[in-house]
Design a protein around this motif. Structure first.
Motif, short mmCIF file in Angstrom:
data_model
loop_
_atom_site.label_atom_id
_atom_site.label_comp_id
_atom_site.label_asym_id
_atom_site.label_seq_id
_atom_site.Cartn_x
_atom_site.Cartn_y
_atom_site.Cartn_z
N ARG A 9 -2.23 11.33 22.56
CA ARG A 9 -2.97 12.07 22.05
C ARG A 9 -2.52 13.26 20.95
O ARG A 9 -2.69 14.25 20.95
CB ARG A 9 -3.76 13.11 23.34
N GLU A 51 -1.33 11.48 32.76
CA GLU A 51 -1.17 11.23 31.38
C GLU A 51 -0.64 12.47 30.32
O GLU A 51 0.21 12.65 29.70
CB GLU A 51 -2.63 10.74 30.72
N GLU A 52 -1.19 13.57 30.99
CA GLU A 52 -0.89 15.04 30.23
C GLU A 52 0.43 15.46 30.66
O GLU A 52 1.13 15.84 29.70
CB GLU A 52 -2.03 16.09 30.82
N LYS A 53 0.87 14.90 31.75
CA LYS A 53 2.10 15.36 32.16
C LYS A 53 3.26 14.66 31.34
O LYS A 53 4.18 15.06 30.81
CB LYS A 53 2.38 15.05 33.64
N ILE A 55 2.72 13.29 28.42
CA ILE A 55 2.71 14.03 26.78
C ILE A 55 3.55 15.19 26.86
O ILE A 55 4.52 15.38 25.81
CB ILE A 55 1.13 14.26 26.37
N THR A 56 3.41 16.10 27.92
CA THR A 56 4.12 17.34 27.85
C THR A 56 5.75 17.19 28.05
O THR A 56 6.31 17.61 27.28
CB THR A 56 3.57 18.34 28.91
#
Length: 122
Positions: A9, A51-53, A55-56
């Motif tokens: 993203r 998924e967000e983890k 990316i971070t």
């Protein structure tokens, strides 16, 4: 016009003559490379990690590598490499990645860090 990778993203801006934009694009590509490693290992070992983890964590890894690898001779200096190794281990552990420690994750991230800095000088 921005291109988007469906799995990742981050918007990838086109290359402009402006150094700030080029720097940011290189930073995004580094983050994406670390993200790809995290996702590949997660999928290969079938453990849950959001998924967000990913990316971070990829952003944090890229920032850490940039901070530690700012010296031209960082890849030949054992003191800097060992500090980077320790900081990466702590970063991965604090973020719970992977849930059970796996040396493959650490090796892949270090390999990617070394590849980026070598290619950056070419």
């Amino acid at each position: 016009m921005l291109r988007r990778d469906r799995r990742y993203r981050f918007a990838l801006p086109p290359v402009f003559a402006c150094n700030n934009v080029r720097y940011r694009q290189e930073q995004i590509l580094k983050e994406k490379a670390f993200y790809d490693i995290l996702v590949r290992v997660r999928d290969n070992h079938s453990f849950p990690y959001a998924e967000e983890k990913c990316i971070t964590l990829a952003k944090e890894i890229a920032k850490l590598v940039n901070d530690k690898a700012q010296y031209a001779d960082w890849s030949t200096r054992d003191d800097i490499k060992s500090q980077l190794n320790m900081d990466l281990t702590v970063l991965l552990y604090r973020n719970g990645y992977p849930p059970e420690w796996d040396e493959e994750v650490f090796e892949k991230v270090m390999e990617q860090a070394e590849n980026f800095k070598k290619n950056e000088n070419e």
